[in-house]
Design a protein around this motif. Structure first.
Motif, mmCIF file in Angstrom:
data_model
loop_
_atom_site.group_PDB
_atom_site.id
_atom_site.type_symbol
_atom_site.label_atom_id
_atom_site.label_comp_id
_atom_site.label_asym_id
_atom_site.label_seq_id
_atom_site.Cartn_x
_atom_site.Cartn_y
_atom_site.Cartn_z
ATOM 1 N N PHE A 1 3.359 -5.740 3.660
ATOM 2 C CA PHE A 1 2.762 -5.217 2.627
ATOM 3 C C PHE A 1 1.355 -6.410 3.158
ATOM 4 O O PHE A 1 0.938 -7.373 3.699
ATOM 5 N N ASP A 2 -0.194 -5.426 2.784
ATOM 6 C CA ASP A 2 -1.464 -6.220 3.987
ATOM 7 C C ASP A 2 -1.569 -7.291 2.652
ATOM 8 O O ASP A 2 -0.881 -7.070 1.668
ATOM 9 N N GLU A 3 -2.532 -8.115 2.225
ATOM 10 C CA GLU A 3 -3.072 -8.946 2.018
ATOM 11 C C GLU A 3 -3.646 -8.503 0.644
ATOM 12 O O GLU A 3 -3.063 -9.956 -0.291
ATOM 13 N N ASP A 4 -3.726 -7.914 0.364
ATOM 14 C CA ASP A 4 -3.792 -7.518 -1.235
ATOM 15 C C ASP A 4 -2.999 -6.320 -1.645
ATOM 16 O O ASP A 4 -2.354 -6.268 -2.470
ATOM 17 N N GLY A 5 -1.644 -7.135 -0.785
ATOM 18 C CA GLY A 5 -0.699 -6.473 -1.549
ATOM 19 C C GLY A 5 -0.222 -4.670 -1.579
ATOM 20 O O GLY A 5 0.808 -4.159 -2.252
ATOM 21 N N GLN A 6 -1.006 -4.606 -0.217
ATOM 22 C CA GLN A 6 -0.744 -2.917 -0.841
ATOM 23 C C GLN A 6 0.394 -2.678 0.742
ATOM 24 O O GLN A 6 0.041 -3.167 1.790
ATOM 25 N N PRO A 7 1.348 -1.792 0.534
ATOM 26 C CA PRO A 7 2.254 -0.974 1.347
ATOM 27 C C PRO A 7 2.105 -0.842 2.544
ATOM 28 O O PRO A 7 0.494 0.084 1.965
ATOM 29 N N ASP A 8 2.612 -1.313 4.084
ATOM 30 C CA ASP A 8 2.183 -0.360 4.917
ATOM 31 C C ASP A 8 3.355 0.402 5.681
ATOM 32 O O ASP A 8 3.882 -0.770 6.267
ATOM 33 N N VAL A 9 3.515 1.749 6.023
ATOM 34 C CA VAL A 9 4.249 1.740 7.068
ATOM 35 C C VAL A 9 3.918 1.696 8.929
ATOM 36 O O VAL A 9 3.266 2.516 8.751
ATOM 37 N N ARG A 10 4.839 0.688 9.227
ATOM 38 C CA ARG A 10 4.569 0.959 10.552
ATOM 39 C C ARG A 10 5.442 1.356 11.280
ATOM 40 O O ARG A 10 7.009 0.513 11.104
ATOM 41 N N GLU A 11 4.989 1.486 13.366
ATOM 42 C CA GLU A 11 6.418 1.455 13.633
ATOM 43 C C GLU A 11 6.314 0.423 14.587
ATOM 44 O O GLU A 11 5.130 0.073 15.602
#
Length: 403
Positions: free
Chosen positions: A176-186
Motif C-alpha cells: 500500500f502506498d503512502e495514501d493507502g492505495q493498493p499496488d500489486v507488484r512482482e
C-alpha cells in the motif's frame, strides 16, 4: 497516570505504537467467540499447560482458546516491550494484560512470564514455577516466530532469512502506498546460500522446542500422557517458492522431523505425544513480512469471506484433540491438519484464478482489502469495534503480577 490519544503511525505493515484499549477489546472478542465446555469439565484438576509465544498470532489464539474452552491453567511465555515515556508498549504487552484479566475473572490460574524463550534461564524459571504451583505439566504449545536466536550452549546468534532455495523466486506481492492505495507488484528474491539455510533452521526449526521438552522432562515435570504441539503452516502452491520450498520451509521440515523424534521419545517416557499442528492462513505480524503472503491472504478472504476459520476457532479444535474431547487425528507425517478448509481444491483453484488476474487496477474487486487492512491494524489494537479512538487512553498498563 500516562493517558494520551494514540493515533496509528505505520511504515507499511509495521505500526510504531499500539492501542491498549483496542488490544483489550480484541482479546475479549476472541474469548467471547470460543464456545466453552460445560462447567463440569472445568474442575480443580484442570489441565496444566505451557504456551511458548503466548502473546500474538496463533500462540495468543492457543492461550485464549485454552483458557476459555479447555479451562487450562498454567503459564504463558512471551517477549514484549514495556511502555516508556515516548512509546507505548508492544501490542503483545497489552494483549497479555487483557488475557490475564480475563483468566482471573474466569477463575483460571494463569501466570505470564516476559523474557527470552530461547534462554536456559527462562526454561529454568518456568520449570520452577510449574513445580511450585502445579507439580506437573499436561500440555506444551510451541508457537515462536523470531528473527534470531542465541544458542544458550555456544552463545552463537543465528538469524533467519526469507529466501527461496536453489533458484531466484519471482512472486507477486501486495503493498500500500503512502495514501493507502493498493499496488500489486512482482518482486524477485535471490536464493539463500547454505549458511542462510542452516541459520534459518537453527532459529525456526525444532531445536528449541526439543530443548524445552528435555528440560521439563529432566526436572520430572511431564505428566502421564503429556502432549506437545508445535504450531506450523504449509500454505498454498502459490506461495511455495518463497515459503514451503524456501528457507522457512526447510525450518518447518526440521520442526516436523523433531516432532516425530519427540513423539517416539515421549511414548516411551510417559505415554505422551508430540505433533505439529498445521494451521490455516491468517494475518499475523510474522506473515505480513513474507513476500506474496499479503496478496494471497487478501485473495483467499475474497474467495471465502466469513468461511475463513479464525485462529481461535482452529486452536479450540486443537485443544479438543489434545484433551481427548475428540480423537487426535494426524496425517501420514504425524501432523494435525487444521488447514483443510484453506487447501480444499476448489478453494485453491478459485484463489489461483484471482492470483493470475490480480493487478493494481483489479485487486479491489478480487481481494477483500477492507478486511485485510482492518486485520493488519488490529494486530496493533486499531480498528477494534466499539473503541473510542479519539479519547485519551492509559498506556502505563502493568504486566500481570507474579503470584
Amino acid at each position: 497516570m500516562s493517558e494520551r490519544v494514540i493515533t496509528p503511525r505505520n511504515r507499511g505493515f509495521l505500526f510504531l505504537d499500539s492501542h491498549p484499549a483496542g488490544c483489550a477489546r480484541l482479546v475479549n472478542d476472541m474469548w467471547q467467540a470460543v464456545a466453552a465446555r460445560p462447567a463440569a469439565a472445568l474442575d480443580d484438576d484442570a489441565p496444566v499447560a505451557l504456551i511458548i509465544g503466548s502473546s500474538s498470532g496463533y500462540g495468543l489464539a492457543a492461550t485464549v482458546a485454552g483458557l476459555a474452552r479447555a479451562g487450562i491453567r498454567g503459564i504463558g511465555v512471551s517477549f514484549e516491550k514495556a511502555p516508556t515515556e515516548r512509546r507505548t508498549g508492544t501490542a503483545g504487552w497489552y494483549r497479555t494484560a487483557a488475557t490475564a484479566e480475563l483468566a482471573e475473572d474466569a477463575g483460571r490460574e494463569m501466570h505470564f512470564l516476559n523474557g527470552d524463550a530461547f534462554s536456559d534461564e527462562m526454561k529454568e524459571q518456568v520449570a520452577d514455577l510449574v513445580k511450585r504451583r502445579f507439580g506437573r505439566l499436561d500440555h506444551l504449545i510451541y508457537s515462536v516466530a523470531a528473527p534470531r536466536r542465541t544458542d544458550p550452549e555456544t552463545g552463537t546468534t543465528f538469524s533467519s532469512s526469507l529466501k527461496p532455495i536453489g533458484a531466484t523466486a519471482r512472486t507477486r506481492t501486495l503493498v500500500f502506498d503512502e495514501d493507502g492505495q493498493p499496488d500489486v507488484r512482482e518482486v524477485s528474491t535471490e536464493p539463500a546460500d547454505e549458511d542462510e539455510i542452516a541459520q534459518t533452521i537453527a532459529v525456526m526449526g525444532g531445536t528449541d522446542w526439543a530443548r524445552w521438552v528435555s528440560h521439563l522432562a529432566d526436572r520430572g515435570l511431564l505428566a502421564d500422557g503429556f502432549s506437545t504441539a508445535a504450531l506450523s503452516y504449509i500454505g498454498s502452491p502459490l506461495t511455495a517458492d518463497i515459503y514451503r520450498e524456501g528457507t522457512i520451509g526447510a525450518a518447518k521440515a526440521h520442526l516436523e522431523q523433531t516432532a516425530r523424534e519427540l513423539d517416539a521419545r515421549l511414548r516411551d517416557l510417559c505415554g505422551g505425544r508430540a505433533v505439529t499442528s498445521v494451521n490455516g492462513a491468517a494475518v499475523t505480524q510474522s506473515s505480513t513480512a513474507i513476500p506474496g503472503i499479503a496478496l494471497y491472504t487478501g485473495l483467499l478472504r475474497g474467495v471465502l469471506g466469513d468461511r475463513m476459520v479464525s485462529p481461535v476457532d482452529q486452536l479450540a479444535e486443537l485443544w479438543d484433540q489434545l484433551t481427548g474431547v475428540q480423537p487426535l487425528v494426524t496425517d501420514d507425517e504425524g501432523r494435525v491438519r487444521l488447514d483443510t478448509w484453506e487447501l480444499a481444491p476448489e478453494v485453491q483453484e478459485a484463489v489461483a484464478d484471482r492470483w493470475q488476474a490480480a493487478t493494481t487496477e483489479t485487486i479491489t474487486d478480487l481481494a477483500d482489502l477492507e478486511w485485510f487492512r482492518d486485520s493488519v491494524r488490529q494486530l496493533y489494537g486499531f480498528s477494534a469495534p466499539g473503541v473510542d479512538y479519539p479519547a485519551p487512553v492509559e498506556t502505563e498498563v502493568p504486566w500481570p503480577a507474579a503470584r
